[in-house]
Motif scaffolding. Structure first.
Motif, PDB file in Angstrom:
ATOM      1  N   GLY A 430       0.835  -1.196   0.000  1.00 28.25           N
ATOM      2  CA  GLY A 430       0.000   0.000   0.000  1.00 28.25           C
ATOM      3  C   GLY A 430       0.865   1.239   0.000  1.00 28.25           C
ATOM      4  O   GLY A 430       2.107   1.176  -0.056  1.00 28.25           O
ATOM      5  N   LEU A 431       0.217   2.393   0.109  1.00 31.73           N
ATOM      6  CA  LEU A 431       0.925   3.665   0.017  1.00 31.73           C
ATOM      7  C   LEU A 431       1.716   3.983   1.273  1.00 31.73           C
ATOM      8  O   LEU A 431       2.776   4.615   1.220  1.00 31.73           O
ATOM      9  N   SER A 432       1.254   3.521   2.438  1.00 33.00           N
ATOM     10  CA  SER A 432       1.844   3.922   3.712  1.00 33.00           C
ATOM     11  C   SER A 432       3.328   3.567   3.823  1.00 33.00           C
ATOM     12  O   SER A 432       4.168   4.418   4.134  1.00 33.00           O
ATOM     13  N   GLY A 433       3.674   2.291   3.578  1.00 33.14           N
ATOM     14  CA  GLY A 433       5.068   1.884   3.696  1.00 33.14           C
ATOM     15  C   GLY A 433       5.962   2.597   2.712  1.00 33.14           C
ATOM     16  O   GLY A 433       7.101   2.981   3.033  1.00 33.14           O
ATOM     17  N   PHE A 434       5.467   2.815   1.511  1.00 30.56           N
ATOM     18  CA  PHE A 434       6.229   3.527   0.490  1.00 30.56           C
ATOM     19  C   PHE A 434       6.528   4.954   0.945  1.00 30.56           C
ATOM     20  O   PHE A 434       7.676   5.429   0.865  1.00 30.56           O
ATOM     21  N   VAL A 435       5.500   5.649   1.451  1.00 31.82           N
ATOM     22  CA  VAL A 435       5.673   7.036   1.883  1.00 31.82           C
ATOM     23  C   VAL A 435       6.685   7.125   3.028  1.00 31.82           C
ATOM     24  O   VAL A 435       7.518   8.040   3.073  1.00 31.82           O
TER      25      VAL A 435
END
Length: 460
Positions: A430-435
């Motif tokens: 998802g986006l969270s870990g990437f951010v």
């Protein structure tokens, strides 16, 4: 007028080429004939089906043959898969020839395995590794009619051969069985003689090629089909599943038609500054095209492909894209083929991403980047704590997500078609870990150590 021949184990290709000048193709499989008609074969051309795949991949569909006939192409069949399909479709205009075709047409034989054989690889010319049941059957029948074996011996040897799996049937195996039965030397000599003759499938393949070679120009004028091809759901599924392949082969045919392109390709292999990256991308495209696992790209997949290609080439507007397409000699069909290929590569990349971690470590080491990556992570952990992945937040440092996104895209390129899809393409759930990883690198690069008040909007 062009002639296309699908040929495999029934007859060596060099022997076929001496009989009939034609474009020889590998044994036919599902989608091959549809793609040929969509990309190269034209009204008035001829297609001869001799061999086809049975178990390795799905067999050629009846409707593909009907589609070719509907488009004004003369379709012939003999010897093996061609004889089987011609017997099933001769009432619709497919033209059969030879003893094997006649036996299927007249219901003397019915099973698909009558013509099936084990065969070698493409590199070895698909040579037969076993003997087709129909060849054993016709050979034994010839011996019976000549009085060299009795009716009882014929029936017993035929029944034995039929009871064996097609990949072990052979004259040698039949001979060994006859020897074990204690049949006399006269019978064994008859088996040796018939085994030395060209088999039924080879004879029919030769007869078909000679028939085509003897036809005069205009002998295959297109006939009006006596049917209307129904657009069933299964047929639409098949055609849709082949669209990426059709587009790819159309592009390949268009490129190969320009004499200079062969020189361009060789020059790129030898001297392009982007040679290694081009070769890797070409390899991915080849893998994507040959894969049967990916589904046809949808509208959103193609839209994302437009963004990726535009970004890679620094194209910022529709006008830039149109000018670039003209410069690259990409017609509408070529452009669609390129988009479908890019989307297919992306799709297969996403499918494979789940197991890529170990290989990414290997790639880091192979490119001399592992030590730098370890140092970066260690520096982030030292500055922000070992639990930084759970605790770092842009708001705590007064950093707006749009600002963080702009910094990332300036450094690494755009997040296409959107940040969340971009993160998934990189292997994040998802986006969270990437951010969080982007934030850690940003803070490290900016030398920021202390948190500040939150500001900015969520990344979107």
């Amino acid at each position: 007028m062009a002639t296309y021949v699908y040929l495999g184990p029934s007859l060596p290709r060099d022997q076929a080429e001496r009989i009939l000048p034609a474009e020889y193709l590998d044994p036919i499989a599902m989608g091959d004939l549809y793609t040929l008609v969509r990309t190269r074969a034209r009204r008035g051309d001829r297609v001869a089906i001799v061999d086809g795949f049975f178990e390795q991949v799905p067999a050629v569909w009846h409707k593909e043959i009907l589609y070719a006939i509907e488009q004004g192409i003369a379709v012939y069949g003999a010897s093996s898969m061609g004889a089987l399909r011609a017997a099933e479709l001769h009432g619709f205009g497919m033209r059969g020839l030879g003893r094997v075709f006649e036996a299927y047409r007249d219901l003397v034989i019915e099973d698909d395995d009558e013509v099936a054989v084990a065969h070698a690889t493409q590199e070895e010319g698909y040579r037969s590794l076993s003997t087709a049941m129909v060849s054993l059957r016709f050979g034994l029948d010839g011996l019976r009619q000549a009085g060299r074996i009795s009716a009882e011996q014929h029936d017993r040897l035929c029944a034995y051969a039929k009871s064996q799996h097609y990949n072990v049937r052979s004259w040698a195996d039949t001979y060994a069985y006859a020897l074990g039965l204690g049949l006399g030397e006269d019978v064994l000599a008859a088996l040796r003689d018939v085994a030395a003759e060209p088999d039924a499938k080879a004879q029919d393949a030769v007869a078909l090629l000679r028939h085509l070679a003897a036809l005069e120009d205009g002998a295959d004028e297109p006939r009006e089909p006596g049917f209307v091809l129904e657009q069933t759901g299964l047929w639409r599924d098949l055609t849709q599943s082949q669209e990426a392949r059709v587009a790819s082969e159309s592009l390949q045919a268009a490129l190969s038609s320009a004499p200079i392109d062969a020189e361009v390709v060789e020059h790129a292999r030898a001297a392009s500054p982007l040679r290694d990256a081009l070769l890797r991308e070409a390899l991915l495209m080849k893998i994507a095209r040959e894969s049967r696992a990916a589904a046809p790209p949808g509208a959103q997949d193609l839209k994302a492909a437009v963004f990726r290609i535009a970004a890679k080439n620094g194209l910022r507007s529709s006008e830039d894209l149109r000018a670039w397409r003209a410069q690259q000699g990409l017609s509408d069909a070529d452009w669609l083929a390129l988009l479908q290929m890019d989307a297919r590569v992306q799709q297969l990349s996403l499918q494979a991403m789940a197991g890529v971690d170990a290989y990414l470590l290997a790639a880091l080491k192979a490119n001399g980047r592992y030590a730098d990556a370890v140092a970066n992570v260690a520096a982030i952990r030292q500055r922000y704590g070992e639990t930084w992945l759970k605790q770092l937040s842009a708001e705590d440092f007064g950093i707006g997500y749009p600002d963080l996104q702009r910094w990332y895209e300036h450094r690494y390129g755009p997040m296409l078609p959107d940040p969340e899809t971009h993160a998934q393409a990189l292997g994040f759930q998802g986006l969270s870990g990437f951010v969080t990883h982007v934030l850690g690198e940003y803070l490290l690069a900016q030398g920021i150590e202390e948190g500040a008040a939150a500001s900015g909007e969520p990344m979107h």
